[in-house]
Design an enzyme around this catalytic site. Structure first.
Site, PDB file in Angstrom:
ATOM      1  N   TRP A  17       9.307  28.312  -0.891  1.00 28.35           N
ATOM      2  CA  TRP A  17      10.357  27.775  -0.032  1.00 28.35           C
ATOM      3  C   TRP A  17      10.193  28.348   1.386  1.00 28.35           C
ATOM      4  O   TRP A  17       9.896  29.533   1.518  1.00 28.35           O
ATOM      5  CB  TRP A  17      11.727  28.165  -0.603  1.00 28.35           C
ATOM      6  CG  TRP A  17      12.827  27.410   0.052  1.00 28.35           C
ATOM      7  CD1 TRP A  17      13.640  27.858   1.061  1.00 28.35           C
ATOM      8  CD2 TRP A  17      13.200  26.071  -0.225  1.00 28.35           C
ATOM      9  NE1 TRP A  17      14.495  26.858   1.417  1.00 28.35           N
ATOM     10  CE2 TRP A  17      14.254  25.745   0.653  1.00 28.35           C
ATOM     11  CE3 TRP A  17      12.744  25.098  -1.125  1.00 28.35           C
ATOM     12  CZ2 TRP A  17      14.867  24.505   0.659  1.00 28.35           C
ATOM     13  CZ3 TRP A  17      13.365  23.861  -1.122  1.00 28.35           C
ATOM     14  CH2 TRP A  17      14.409  23.575  -0.230  1.00 28.35           C
ATOM     15  N   HIS A  47      12.946  32.903  -6.723  1.00 30.07           N
ATOM     16  CA  HIS A  47      12.903  31.433  -6.768  1.00 30.07           C
ATOM     17  C   HIS A  47      11.470  30.936  -6.609  1.00 30.07           C
ATOM     18  O   HIS A  47      11.210  29.937  -5.946  1.00 30.07           O
ATOM     19  CB  HIS A  47      13.840  30.856  -5.709  1.00 30.07           C
ATOM     20  CG  HIS A  47      15.257  31.281  -5.936  1.00 30.07           C
ATOM     21  ND1 HIS A  47      16.181  30.497  -6.593  1.00 30.07           N
ATOM     22  CD2 HIS A  47      15.873  32.456  -5.662  1.00 30.07           C
ATOM     23  CE1 HIS A  47      17.317  31.153  -6.688  1.00 30.07           C
ATOM     24  NE2 HIS A  47      17.160  32.356  -6.140  1.00 30.07           N
ATOM     25  N   HIS A  51      11.607  27.936 -11.871  1.00 29.77           N
ATOM     26  CA  HIS A  51      12.629  28.989 -11.908  1.00 29.77           C
ATOM     27  C   HIS A  51      14.010  28.404 -12.172  1.00 29.77           C
ATOM     28  O   HIS A  51      14.230  27.207 -12.027  1.00 29.77           O
ATOM     29  CB  HIS A  51      12.633  29.778 -10.596  1.00 29.77           C
ATOM     30  CG  HIS A  51      13.140  28.987  -9.435  1.00 29.77           C
ATOM     31  ND1 HIS A  51      12.346  28.123  -8.717  1.00 29.77           N
ATOM     32  CD2 HIS A  51      14.371  28.905  -8.876  1.00 29.77           C
ATOM     33  CE1 HIS A  51      13.065  27.552  -7.768  1.00 29.77           C
ATOM     34  NE2 HIS A  51      14.301  27.994  -7.840  1.00 29.77           N
ATOM     35  N   ASP A  53      18.087  28.651 -11.172  1.00 34.34           N
ATOM     36  CA  ASP A  53      19.084  29.113 -10.199  1.00 34.34           C
ATOM     37  C   ASP A  53      20.309  29.579 -10.973  1.00 34.34           C
ATOM     38  O   ASP A  53      20.877  28.813 -11.760  1.00 34.34           O
ATOM     39  CB  ASP A  53      19.537  27.961  -9.293  1.00 34.34           C
ATOM     40  CG  ASP A  53      18.577  27.684  -8.147  1.00 34.34           C
ATOM     41  OD1 ASP A  53      17.569  28.388  -8.013  1.00 34.34           O
ATOM     42  OD2 ASP A  53      18.875  26.741  -7.387  1.00 34.34           O
ATOM     43  N   HIS A  57      23.428  32.365  -6.819  1.00 35.14           N
ATOM     44  CA  HIS A  57      22.563  31.917  -5.716  1.00 35.14           C
ATOM     45  C   HIS A  57      23.411  31.301  -4.590  1.00 35.14           C
ATOM     46  O   HIS A  57      23.127  31.512  -3.409  1.00 35.14           O
ATOM     47  CB  HIS A  57      21.570  30.888  -6.276  1.00 35.14           C
ATOM     48  CG  HIS A  57      20.480  30.478  -5.350  1.00 35.14           C
ATOM     49  ND1 HIS A  57      19.883  31.317  -4.437  1.00 35.14           N
ATOM     50  CD2 HIS A  57      19.839  29.278  -5.215  1.00 35.14           C
ATOM     51  CE1 HIS A  57      18.938  30.656  -3.775  1.00 35.14           C
ATOM     52  NE2 HIS A  57      18.899  29.420  -4.216  1.00 35.14           N
ATOM     53  N   HIS A 163      24.034  21.849  -4.992  1.00 37.48           N
ATOM     54  CA  HIS A 163      24.001  23.133  -5.709  1.00 37.48           C
ATOM     55  C   HIS A 163      25.420  23.583  -6.080  1.00 37.48           C
ATOM     56  O   HIS A 163      25.682  24.010  -7.198  1.00 37.48           O
ATOM     57  CB  HIS A 163      23.360  24.216  -4.838  1.00 37.48           C
ATOM     58  CG  HIS A 163      21.865  24.254  -4.877  1.00 37.48           C
ATOM     59  ND1 HIS A 163      21.082  23.641  -3.934  1.00 37.48           N
ATOM     60  CD2 HIS A 163      21.003  24.842  -5.739  1.00 37.48           C
ATOM     61  CE1 HIS A 163      19.809  23.856  -4.211  1.00 37.48           C
ATOM     62  NE2 HIS A 163      19.722  24.588  -5.299  1.00 37.48           N
ATOM     63  N   GLU A 175      14.337  24.460 -11.475  1.00 40.95           N
ATOM     64  CA  GLU A 175      13.597  23.860 -10.366  1.00 40.95           C
ATOM     65  C   GLU A 175      12.112  24.186 -10.503  1.00 40.95           C
ATOM     66  O   GLU A 175      11.736  25.166 -11.140  1.00 40.95           O
ATOM     67  CB  GLU A 175      14.137  24.405  -9.033  1.00 40.95           C
ATOM     68  CG  GLU A 175      15.601  24.043  -8.843  1.00 40.95           C
ATOM     69  CD  GLU A 175      16.277  24.706  -7.651  1.00 40.95           C
ATOM     70  OE1 GLU A 175      17.194  24.094  -7.092  1.00 40.95           O
ATOM     71  OE2 GLU A 175      15.910  25.850  -7.302  1.00 40.95           O
TER      72      GLU A 175
HETATM   73 ZN   LIG Z   1      16.176  28.088  -6.685  1.00 42.71          ZN
END
Ligand SMILES: [Zn+2]
Length: 211
Positions: A17, A47, A51, A53, A57, A163, A175
């Site tokens: 990310w 992450h 992974h 969440d 988070h 989210h 994800e």
């Molecule tokens: Zn994540």
């Protein structure tokens, strides 16, 4: 029985990310240097790759990853194939043919092609994610786990709302699944995030098995 490994391989070549640390795998003990053993030190975001969440988070008082229910993380799942979707909306969900009483839904989109490419290190902001109204629709249908095939469940332009909707409802988000080798349909799903105390997420090994 066929086992589909739908996890990404963690390596320094894995896309991360934007702003997250790169994956560093450093061998801190080496047999070739006279050490008794090889030992690798891992340095990466929670992450990274495939992974989970945890609510923490996005929610300041949310549950952390080691407390997530294994009953939610394992069990029957349905893989939906949406090759033409650019954004997964309420309408897309309603036309997707998800069987009633489905508790775990994994979305295979054009994102999965990304993982088949040799060089996927460049982050793609144009990935397919779920709009907030899609998240609400899934919750109304009783879905408890949502899996996606890029690094976020939400579109890049609007990360927070999808989210928040899912995590506040106690839906587990997975994800970074690689669904490129998987046909749509019913499976048994196993997603086992590392048991890291107090963490907002954790890398996971994720498998699908035929039913
Ligand atoms: Zn994540």
């Amino acid at each position: 029985m066929r086992i589909y490994d739908v996890s990404l391989t963690i390596s320094p070549d894995l896309v991360v990310w934007p702003g997250d640390p790169d994956v560093i795998l450093e061998r801190v003990q080496k047999i070739e240097n006279g050490d008794l053993v090889n030992v690798t030190q891992l340095q990466m975001s929670a992450h990274t790759g495939t992974h989970v969440d945890a609510p923490f988070h996005y929610l300041a008082k949310g549950k952390t990853v080691e407390t997530l229910s294994l009953k939610l993380l394992t069990g029957r799942a349905y893989v939906v194939y949406l090759p033409d979707a650019d954004l997964i909306t309420r309408d897309v969900i309603e036309d997707a043919g998800i069987p009633p009483r489905t508790r775990r839904v994994l979305f295979k989109t054009r994102n999965s092609k990304h993982w088949a490419r040799k060089n996927h290190k460049v982050f793609n902001t144009n990935y397919v994610g779920l709009a907030p109204d899609a998240a609400e629709t899934l919750i109304q249908r009783g879905v408890k786990l949502v899996g996606v095939d890029y690094l976020s469940v939400a579109p890049y332009e609007d990360l927070a709302e999808t989210h928040n909707v899912l995590l506040k409802a106690g839906v587990v988000i997975v994800e970074g699944l690689d669904l490129s080798q998987v046909e749509p349909g019913r499976y048994n799903f196993f997603c086992l995030p590392l048991k890291i105390a107090g963490a907002d997420g954790a890398p996971a090994r994720a498998l699908l098995m035929g039913v």
